[in-house]
Design a protein around this motif. Structure first.
Motif, PDB file in Angstrom:
ATOM      1  N   LEU A   1      50.147 -69.666  31.217  1.00 47.69           N
ATOM      2  CA  LEU A   1      49.935 -68.381  31.872  1.00 47.69           C
ATOM      3  C   LEU A   1      50.574 -67.293  31.030  1.00 47.69           C
ATOM      4  O   LEU A   1      51.738 -67.400  30.631  1.00 47.69           O
ATOM      5  N   ALA A   2      49.804 -66.243  30.733  1.00 45.78           N
ATOM      6  CA  ALA A   2      50.331 -65.111  29.970  1.00 45.78           C
ATOM      7  C   ALA A   2      50.218 -63.854  30.813  1.00 45.78           C
ATOM      8  O   ALA A   2      49.182 -63.603  31.430  1.00 45.78           O
ATOM      9  N   PHE A   3      51.286 -63.091  30.866  1.00 48.58           N
ATOM     10  CA  PHE A   3      51.265 -61.792  31.523  1.00 48.58           C
ATOM     11  C   PHE A   3      51.110 -60.733  30.433  1.00 48.58           C
ATOM     12  O   PHE A   3      52.003 -60.565  29.599  1.00 48.58           O
ATOM     13  N   ALA A   4      49.981 -60.042  30.431  1.00 46.76           N
ATOM     14  CA  ALA A   4      49.757 -58.967  29.468  1.00 46.76           C
ATOM     15  C   ALA A   4      50.331 -57.685  30.063  1.00 46.76           C
ATOM     16  O   ALA A   4      49.788 -57.129  31.014  1.00 46.76           O
ATOM     17  N   CYS A   5      51.448 -57.254  29.528  1.00 42.68           N
ATOM     18  CA  CYS A   5      52.139 -56.073  30.041  1.00 42.68           C
ATOM     19  C   CYS A   5      51.714 -54.855  29.235  1.00 42.68           C
ATOM     20  O   CYS A   5      52.378 -54.444  28.279  1.00 42.68           O
ATOM     21  N   THR A   6      50.605 -54.290  29.641  1.00 40.53           N
ATOM     22  CA  THR A   6      50.052 -53.122  28.972  1.00 40.53           C
ATOM     23  C   THR A   6      50.144 -51.918  29.901  1.00 40.53           C
ATOM     24  O   THR A   6      50.343 -52.081  31.110  1.00 40.53           O
ATOM     25  N   LEU A   7      50.013 -50.741  29.367  1.00 40.83           N
ATOM     26  CA  LEU A   7      50.050 -49.534  30.185  1.00 40.83           C
ATOM     27  C   LEU A   7      48.721 -49.236  30.855  1.00 40.83           C
ATOM     28  O   LEU A   7      48.646 -48.412  31.756  1.00 40.83           O
ATOM     29  N   TYR A   8      47.664 -49.906  30.404  1.00 40.77           N
ATOM     30  CA  TYR A   8      46.319 -49.560  30.861  1.00 40.77           C
ATOM     31  C   TYR A   8      45.689 -50.683  31.679  1.00 40.77           C
ATOM     32  O   TYR A   8      45.784 -51.847  31.316  1.00 40.77           O
TER      33      TYR A   8
END
Length: 97
Positions: A4-11
């Motif tokens: 599991l990957a959490f993509a911590c992006t602003l958008y």
């Protein structure tokens, strides 16, 4: 096993995000090894900052309940295995001298 990957992006989606692209590339590598994978884009959920009850009111965290427990279980197993390996290596150091 699942990754599991959490993509911590602003958008939020569907705006392009380098974090999401990188997470997708890592997950593709896991998939090639036969590991199921999923990328969760944090900006697509209403997850508010906080450490107490204020952190769980009015958020979308409940739809993320499944994968974290599986990750926690795997982490516990890895920790037990690492401790066992450490005990074994105490008696027989590697590489052998």
């Amino acid at each position: 096993m699942r990754a599991l990957a959490f993509a911590c992006t602003l958008y939020s989606s569907p705006t392009p995000s380098s974090s999401h692209v990188i997470a997708g590339q890592v997950m593709a590598e896991f998939e090639s090894l036969g590991v199921g994978s999923e990328v969760v884009r944090v900006a697509d959920h209403d997850i508010r900052p906080g450490v107490g009850l204020e952190a769980v009111q009015g958020t979308d965290y409940k739809d993320l309940d499944g994968p974290p427990e599986a990750v926690a279980s795997t982490t516990r197993t890895l920790a037990v295995n690492a401790a066992h390996l450490a005990r074994l290596l105490t008696g027989s150091p590697y590489p052998a001298t």
